[in-house]
Each structure stands twice: as structure tokens, then as C-alpha cells.
Design a protein around this motif. Structure first.
Motif, PDB file in Angstrom:
ATOM      1  N   LEU A 183       0.816  -1.209   0.000  1.00 48.19           N
ATOM      2  CA  LEU A 183       0.000   0.000   0.000  1.00 48.19           C
ATOM      3  C   LEU A 183       0.852   1.263   0.000  1.00 48.19           C
ATOM      4  N   CYS A 184       1.886   1.289   0.836  1.00 45.92           N
ATOM      5  CA  CYS A 184       2.727   2.487   0.930  1.00 45.92           C
ATOM      6  C   CYS A 184       3.507   2.723  -0.353  1.00 45.92           C
ATOM      7  N   LEU A 185       4.002   1.655  -0.964  1.00 50.60           N
ATOM      8  CA  LEU A 185       4.723   1.786  -2.228  1.00 50.60           C
ATOM      9  C   LEU A 185       3.813   2.341  -3.304  1.00 50.60           C
ATOM     10  N   SER A 186       2.588   1.842  -3.385  1.00 49.05           N
ATOM     11  CA  SER A 186       1.663   2.313  -4.419  1.00 49.05           C
ATOM     12  C   SER A 186       1.344   3.786  -4.242  1.00 49.05           C
ATOM     13  N   GLY A 187       1.301   4.258  -2.992  1.00 51.12           N
ATOM     14  CA  GLY A 187       0.975   5.652  -2.718  1.00 51.12           C
ATOM     15  C   GLY A 187       2.171   6.572  -2.661  1.00 51.12           C
ATOM     16  N   GLY A 188       3.358   6.087  -3.016  1.00 52.04           N
ATOM     17  CA  GLY A 188       4.533   6.942  -2.992  1.00 52.04           C
ATOM     18  C   GLY A 188       5.104   7.146  -1.610  1.00 52.04           C
ATOM     19  N   TRP A 189       4.945   6.152  -0.714  1.00 54.26           N
ATOM     20  CA  TRP A 189       5.448   6.200   0.650  1.00 54.26           C
ATOM     21  C   TRP A 189       4.975   7.450   1.377  1.00 54.26           C
ATOM     22  N   PRO A 190       3.669   7.591   1.619  1.00 53.42           N
ATOM     23  CA  PRO A 190       3.160   8.762   2.338  1.00 53.42           C
ATOM     24  C   PRO A 190       3.766   8.852   3.735  1.00 53.42           C
ATOM     25  N   ALA A 191       3.885  10.076   4.236  1.00 48.93           N
ATOM     26  CA  ALA A 191       4.464  10.290   5.560  1.00 48.93           C
ATOM     27  C   ALA A 191       3.509   9.786   6.634  1.00 48.93           C
ATOM     28  N   SER A 192       3.872   8.703   7.301  1.00 50.67           N
ATOM     29  CA  SER A 192       3.086   8.136   8.383  1.00 50.67           C
ATOM     30  C   SER A 192       3.957   7.121   9.100  1.00 50.67           C
ATOM     31  N   VAL A 193       3.611   6.814  10.339  1.00 55.42           N
ATOM     32  CA  VAL A 193       4.376   5.830  11.098  1.00 55.42           C
ATOM     33  C   VAL A 193       4.324   4.458  10.432  1.00 55.42           C
ATOM     34  N   PRO A 194       3.133   3.950  10.016  1.00 59.15           N
ATOM     35  CA  PRO A 194       3.098   2.642   9.354  1.00 59.15           C
ATOM     36  C   PRO A 194       3.956   2.602   8.085  1.00 59.15           C
ATOM     37  N   CYS A 195       3.925   3.677   7.280  1.00 58.35           N
ATOM     38  CA  CYS A 195       4.708   3.675   6.045  1.00 58.35           C
ATOM     39  C   CYS A 195       6.203   3.780   6.336  1.00 58.35           C
ATOM     40  N   ALA A 196       6.572   4.492   7.395  1.00 58.39           N
ATOM     41  CA  ALA A 196       7.982   4.556   7.778  1.00 58.39           C
ATOM     42  C   ALA A 196       8.489   3.177   8.170  1.00 58.39           C
ATOM     43  N   ARG A 197       7.678   2.437   8.913  1.00 55.85           N
ATOM     44  CA  ARG A 197       8.056   1.081   9.301  1.00 55.85           C
ATOM     45  C   ARG A 197       8.122   0.161   8.089  1.00 55.85           C
ATOM     46  N   ALA A 198       7.154   0.320   7.180  1.00 55.74           N
ATOM     47  CA  ALA A 198       7.132  -0.509   5.976  1.00 55.74           C
ATOM     48  C   ALA A 198       8.355  -0.246   5.112  1.00 55.74           C
ATOM     49  N   ARG A 199       8.735   1.024   4.968  1.00 58.00           N
ATOM     50  CA  ARG A 199       9.899   1.347   4.139  1.00 58.00           C
ATOM     51  C   ARG A 199      11.188   0.839   4.796  1.00 58.00           C
ATOM     52  N   THR A 200      11.261   0.914   6.119  1.00 55.73           N
ATOM     53  CA  THR A 200      12.424   0.388   6.818  1.00 55.73           C
ATOM     54  C   THR A 200      12.599  -1.102   6.539  1.00 55.73           C
ATOM     55  N   GLU A 201      11.496  -1.849   6.569  1.00 57.11           N
ATOM     56  CA  GLU A 201      11.567  -3.273   6.278  1.00 57.11           C
ATOM     57  C   GLU A 201      11.895  -3.526   4.809  1.00 57.11           C
ATOM     58  N   PHE A 202      11.328  -2.723   3.927  1.00 53.86           N
ATOM     59  CA  PHE A 202      11.596  -2.803   2.491  1.00 53.86           C
ATOM     60  C   PHE A 202      13.100  -2.691   2.229  1.00 53.86           C
ATOM     61  N   ILE A 203      13.745  -1.721   2.899  1.00 47.77           N
ATOM     62  CA  ILE A 203      15.182  -1.509   2.707  1.00 47.77           C
ATOM     63  C   ILE A 203      15.996  -2.564   3.452  1.00 47.77           C
ATOM     64  N   ARG A 204      15.539  -2.981   4.631  1.00 41.63           N
ATOM     65  CA  ARG A 204      16.273  -3.999   5.392  1.00 41.63           C
ATOM     66  C   ARG A 204      16.443  -5.274   4.586  1.00 41.63           C
ATOM     67  N   ARG A 205      15.449  -5.605   3.791  1.00 38.93           N
ATOM     68  CA  ARG A 205      15.496  -6.858   3.041  1.00 38.93           C
ATOM     69  C   ARG A 205      16.550  -6.860   1.947  1.00 38.93           C
ATOM     70  N   ILE A 206      16.983  -5.704   1.498  1.00 36.04           N
ATOM     71  CA  ILE A 206      18.036  -5.660   0.472  1.00 36.04           C
ATOM     72  C   ILE A 206      19.389  -5.309   1.068  1.00 36.04           C
ATOM     73  N   THR A 207      19.454  -5.214   2.405  1.00 38.06           N
ATOM     74  CA  THR A 207      20.726  -4.915   3.055  1.00 38.06           C
ATOM     75  C   THR A 207      21.509  -6.214   3.201  1.00 38.06           C
TER      76      THR A 207
END
Length: 248
Positions: A40-64
Motif C-alpha cells: 500500500l505504501c509503495l503504491s501511494g509513494g510512501w506517504p508520511a506516516s508511522v506505518p509507512c515509515a516502518r514498511a519502508r524500513t523493512e523494504f530496505i532492510r530486506r536488500i541490506t
């Protein structure tokens, strides 16, 4: 008109994230929550919110590194949950119909993908934590390593836009004995298929996106270069470009 659609999309994303993330403490299948949030956050361009911040952190963690994982594991988000009873009006499995209704056209019913595997999951009603929505025998129909509904339409292009470049190493140096330029590289490109399935293929430095940094002088004369990184880029539902790079 474009602005109003964009606003509607972002509001829908945030509202639906509240539905999913707010129920996380009452749901045993926690792995579903983060991948639905990433989607959901990716489709919406990562809107500023706590859930999207957590989702993006996990998104990036997986490619680390290491290992490098698919940043979106869409098969962990049960979009086409199938029940043998009538689903309630606030059934989260309908969130795609809501999210993409701004296209001003009727959305066809989600078509279950083939080759299903059945996994029994116990989940609670969002509005009644004491009542079981799924019991033994009323299980989600999940698909291994791909979306459990048909996502071949253009509205899901944002999933297929994700590219992961794993630059294991790229080395360029001049041979001290004969002056030749020695170049070698091991790069893999991870992409998503029509139904969200993820796969790797060989790639090379010339295929890296312009936004990638560290190999700009590759092939130019012969400056000494040694580079390792993971680079991921994507386009959201409205086609806006985004990327992240991790050097190591």
C-alpha cells in the motif's frame, strides 16, 4: 482532476493502513501485516506516516546484505482471501477494490491464481476480538511466491516496476605489467513477474540505472575502481520514480 485522484489515493492508503496495522496486535499472522503495508505504501509513494515509515524500513532492510531478499514479498499479503461464508462489509481482502476505485471504472472481481496451496491461519475479526473469523477448515487460499489474485492489469505495474541490482563486486584496474585495463563484475538483477513472482538474472554495469552511483568512471580510460552495493528502484502507482542504494 489528477490532483484529486492523487489525494484520494493517498487518503485511501492511509485509511487502509490504519485498518491493517491497527489490528496487528490482535492478529497472529504478523508476516502478512508488513507486506500489505509495503504494498500500500509503495503504491501511494510512501506517504508520511508511522506505518509507512516502518514498511519502508523493512523494504530496505530486506536488500541490506546479507542475504539480499525480495523487498516486497507479495505472497505474504492475502489479497484474495477466500472464505466459505459471506465476508463482512469491512473485509480487508477488498482493499484493492477501494484503493483503485479512483480510476472511475468498475474493477473486475479478483481472480484467484492457479496452483494454490492451503495454509490454515487463525485470524480475528477487526471489530470483534472475541469472535473467530477463520476456524479450522476455513483457511486462506495462498499461492507460493506470487500474488494470490490476478495482478496482471496495468494498475499493478508499480509492483513489476521494482528492480533490485545486487552488485556483488565491480572491479576495474590497470595491469602493471602490460598496461591493459582489467575489468570484472558480478551483478544480478532481481525483477517481478506478471503475478508478482520474483526472480534473479545476470546483469552488468552498463545496465545500472542513472541514479546509481559509484561506477560512473567504468569503462573510461582505466581508473582504479572497486565497488559493492545493492540498488533498488521503483515507480509508484502514479509513475513517480524512487530509489535507494546501500554501499558495503
Amino acid at each position: 482532476m489528477l490532483c484529486s485522484i492523487r489525494t484520494y489515493t493517498l487518503l485511501a492508503v492511509l485509511a487502509l493502513l490504519g485498518l491493517f496495522i491497527g489490528a496487528a496486535n490482535r492478529v497472529q499472522a504478523q508476516t502478512y501485516q508488513i507486506d500489505c503495508a509495503i504494498l500500500l505504501c509503495l503504491s501511494g509513494g510512501w506517504p508520511a506516516s508511522v506505518p509507512c515509515a516502518r514498511a519502508r524500513t523493512e523494504f530496505i532492510r530486506r536488500i541490506t546484505p546479507w542475504p539480499v531478499e525480495p523487498p516486497l514479498q507479495i505472497w505474504r499479503c492475502p489479497m484474495g482471501a477466500s472464505y466459505r461464508s459471506i465476508a463482512p462489509p469491512n473485509d480487508p481482502s477488498r482493499f484493492y477494490d477501494i484503493l483503485f476505485s479512483g480510476q472511475n471504472r468498475p474493477r473486475p472481481q479478483s481472480t484467484p491464481a492457479t496452483e494454490h496451496i492451503t495454509t490454515e491461519v487463525t485470524i480475528l475479526k477487526l471489530d470483534d476480538p472475541d469472535t473467530r473469523l477463520l476456524t479450522k477448515g476455513l483457511a486462506f487460499q495462498l499461492v507460493q511466491d506470487r500474488a494470490d489474485i490476478d495482478i496482471s492489469g496495468p494498475e499493478f505495474n508499480f509492483v513489476r516496476s521494482i528492480r533490485v541490482y545486487d552488485v556483488r563486486y565491480a572491479r576495474q584496474h590497470e595491469s602493471g605489467r602490460d598496461g591493459d585495463c582489467n575489468r570484472s563484475a558480478t551483478i544480478s538483477l532481481g525483477t517481478y513477474g506478471t503475478q508478482g513472482d520474483f526472480s534473479w538474472a545476470r546483469s552488468d554495469p552498463t545496465a545500472l540505472p542513472d541514479a546509481h552511483t559509484g561506477l560512473e568512471r567504468w569503462g573510461s580510460n582505466c581508473p582504479s575502481i572497486y565497488h559493492r552495493s545493492v540498488f533498488v528502484d521503483w515507480r509508484d502507482y502514479e509513475g513517480r520514480y524512487g530509489f535507494e542504494q546501500i554501499n558495503y
